[in-house]
Design an enzyme around this catalytic site. Structure first.
Site, mmCIF file in Angstrom:
data_model
loop_
_atom_site.group_PDB
_atom_site.id
_atom_site.type_symbol
_atom_site.label_atom_id
_atom_site.label_comp_id
_atom_site.label_asym_id
_atom_site.label_seq_id
_atom_site.Cartn_x
_atom_site.Cartn_y
_atom_site.Cartn_z
ATOM 1 N N HIS A 58 -0.376 -0.508 -2.060
ATOM 2 C CA HIS A 58 0.147 -0.257 -0.720
ATOM 3 C C HIS A 58 -0.053 1.203 -0.333
ATOM 4 O O HIS A 58 -0.432 2.040 -1.127
ATOM 5 C CB HIS A 58 1.625 -0.672 -0.596
ATOM 6 N N CYS A 94 3.081 8.331 -1.854
ATOM 7 C CA CYS A 94 2.946 6.962 -1.349
ATOM 8 C C CYS A 94 2.170 6.907 -0.039
ATOM 9 O O CYS A 94 1.823 5.833 0.441
ATOM 10 C CB CYS A 94 4.316 6.295 -1.202
ATOM 11 N N HIS A 137 -2.397 2.983 -3.497
ATOM 12 C CA HIS A 137 -2.061 3.087 -4.918
ATOM 13 C C HIS A 137 -1.299 1.824 -5.282
ATOM 14 O O HIS A 137 -0.812 1.116 -4.409
ATOM 15 C CB HIS A 137 -1.198 4.332 -5.194
ATOM 16 N N HIS A 158 1.441 -0.710 -7.690
ATOM 17 C CA HIS A 158 2.692 -0.816 -8.451
ATOM 18 C C HIS A 158 2.693 -2.129 -9.220
ATOM 19 O O HIS A 158 2.101 -3.120 -8.777
ATOM 20 C CB HIS A 158 3.911 -0.804 -7.532
ATOM 21 N N ASP A 178 -0.018 -11.133 -5.270
ATOM 22 C CA ASP A 178 -0.567 -10.618 -6.532
ATOM 23 C C ASP A 178 -2.021 -10.173 -6.380
ATOM 24 O O ASP A 178 -2.861 -10.909 -5.861
ATOM 25 C CB ASP A 178 -0.462 -11.689 -7.628
ATOM 26 N N HIS A 179 -2.288 -8.932 -6.851
ATOM 27 C CA HIS A 179 -3.623 -8.325 -6.758
ATOM 28 C C HIS A 179 -4.110 -8.186 -5.326
ATOM 29 O O HIS A 179 -5.310 -8.268 -5.065
ATOM 30 C CB HIS A 179 -4.634 -9.085 -7.628
ATOM 31 N N GLU A 205 10.245 -1.721 -8.012
ATOM 32 C CA GLU A 205 8.940 -1.125 -7.707
ATOM 33 C C GLU A 205 8.460 -0.291 -8.896
ATOM 34 O O GLU A 205 7.274 -0.187 -9.169
ATOM 35 C CB GLU A 205 9.030 -0.255 -6.456
HETATM 36 NI NI NI Z 1 4.205 3.343 -3.732
#
Ligand code: NI
Length: 135
Positions: free
Chosen positions: A15, A34, A40, A42, A80-81, A125
């Site tokens: 995100h 962020c 990037h 998580h 996911d992914h 997160e």
């Molecule tokens: Ni983040």
């Protein structure tokens, strides 16, 4: 007698947190790392809890197999992914913070859970940062 049953799940997603109405500098100030324009990732850990009465016929509040399949179809397959900002329609105009992701997950699962039962979402997160939403 109401009992809370929980199922853990997991997804990886990328995100970027930013507000398109703000300058890059303001976004840097508020969102820091962020706000990386290149995104990037998580490793999200999810705990979905359903609270309700025990069905005397089954002894269950909810069949865990049903809950597992629901999380898979509604959350894991969707997130996911994925790049949340680009690939998940709910975040086209919504900042994909842990808070907003938890609310989106709750809204996706709620229609599939019996109305008499309560639904709670806990989303990690990072191992130390987590949010809770229960409607
Ligand atoms: Ni983040």
């Amino acid at each position: 007698m109401r009992v809370k049953v929980s199922r853990k799940a997991h997804f990886n997603a990328a995100h970027r947190l930013y507000n398109s109405e703000w300058s890059f500098e303001k976004n840097e100030d508020v969102f820091g790392l962020c706000n990386n324009p290149n995104f990037h990732g998580h490793n999200y850990e999810l705990i979905v809890s359903v609270t309700g009465n025990i069905d005397p016929k089954t002894g269950y509040v909810i069949d865990m197999k049903v809950l597992k399949d629901l999380i898979k179809s509604e959350v894991e397959n969707a997130f996911d992914h994925k790049n949340l900002n680009i690939e998940v329609p709910e975040f086209k105009k919504l900042n994909p913070t842990a808070e907003n992701i938890a609310v989106v997950i709750w809204n996706k699962l709620r229609p599939h859970i019996a109305e008499v039962n309560d639904l709670e979402i806990v989303l990690y997160e990072t191992p130390r940062n987590f949010v809770t939403f229960s409607g």
